[in-house]
Design a protein around this motif. Sequence first.
Motif, mmCIF file in Angstrom:
data_model
loop_
_atom_site.group_PDB
_atom_site.id
_atom_site.type_symbol
_atom_site.label_atom_id
_atom_site.label_comp_id
_atom_site.label_asym_id
_atom_site.label_seq_id
_atom_site.Cartn_x
_atom_site.Cartn_y
_atom_site.Cartn_z
ATOM 1 N N LYS A 103 0.830 -1.199 0.000
ATOM 2 C CA LYS A 103 0.000 0.000 0.000
ATOM 3 C C LYS A 103 0.865 1.250 0.000
ATOM 4 C CE LYS A 103 -4.377 -1.374 2.164
ATOM 5 N NZ LYS A 103 -5.273 -1.157 3.320
ATOM 6 N N GLY A 107 0.937 3.524 -3.076
ATOM 7 C CA GLY A 107 0.370 4.818 -2.713
ATOM 8 C C GLY A 107 1.311 5.982 -2.970
ATOM 9 N N VAL A 190 -5.352 2.402 -3.172
ATOM 10 C CA VAL A 190 -4.686 3.373 -4.043
ATOM 11 C C VAL A 190 -5.720 4.208 -4.785
ATOM 12 C CG1 VAL A 190 -3.219 3.629 -6.078
ATOM 13 C CG2 VAL A 190 -2.591 2.007 -4.291
#
Length: 321
Positions: A103, A107, A190
């Motif tokens: 993530k 991200g 995301v």
Amino acid sequence: MGDVGVKEHTLETPRKGRAAKVRQRWNMQRNWSLHMMLVPAVLLAVIFQYIPMGGIVIAFQDFKPYLGFTESKWVGWDNFKYLFLYPDVGQVIWNTLVIAFFKIIAGLVAPFLFAILLNEVRLTAFKRVSQTLVYLPHFLSWVILGGILLDILSPQGGMVNQLIVALGGKPIFFLGDGTWFRITLIVSDVWKEFGFGTIVFLASLSGINPALYEAAEVDGANRFKQTLHITIPALMPITIVLMTLSIGNILNAGFDQVFNLYNPLVYDKGDIIDTFVYRLGILNGKMSFATAVGLFKSVVATILIVISYRMAYKLANYRVF
């Protein structure tokens, strides 16, 4: 001469102290309304964050709600010893690290690339509309998004699976298969948050001196080379800061998201520390053990946050305090 210097120093120190107090009093009188605006936030933090910290004592007890904090049996470090012997804890920690790591990486990469692409758009109206549309999901809760994902990813009639079947594939149980569940968590997170991250990178891009692009254009550099040698290097400091600060969140894989999407079929690949603590403490009534797990996570997270801030200062000269 030495005595005179000492006397001057002793006289100067109280003067500085009095001057500092006068400045502080004047600042309070001038900005009292701003300080009063902080009172509700401070009270909320004290009531809902600091006072409940007294419940940490449960981690060292065999806590019984009907006995309370004072009468429950004290067991010391037994809950923490049991933590490292519990069969599922290792898998839960691994799930948390894997999900949180991807993530964090995704991200950062997604808003980084999108900000660069959006920066190349010359039509202002299109740029503003695009930025607004990608930013909107940030304001939606995972309760709403969880329901949407359950519908569009359903193996029976879900929009995504209908498209897969139409292209000649087989339906995929995105929320019932452990591997696909992790991918779903990362991609959906995301999609929800990269619009917010884009704002940070766009703010950094707005600070680049236009003369650099003009000089590069005079030297014959095309847009790709300008992006490669001017835009990307300009974004690297803020990227390093965001990456290092993200280390402190490596044990936060997103309780809201996982809780609204997971089910017993994906516990082996999708159960994270926060959902594990919730099930043990609230559903199974093992409050002492759940508190010990949560306290262990908090201590490790605090250490990582301190390390990440030190790294941000060393690598990018970024300081919060």
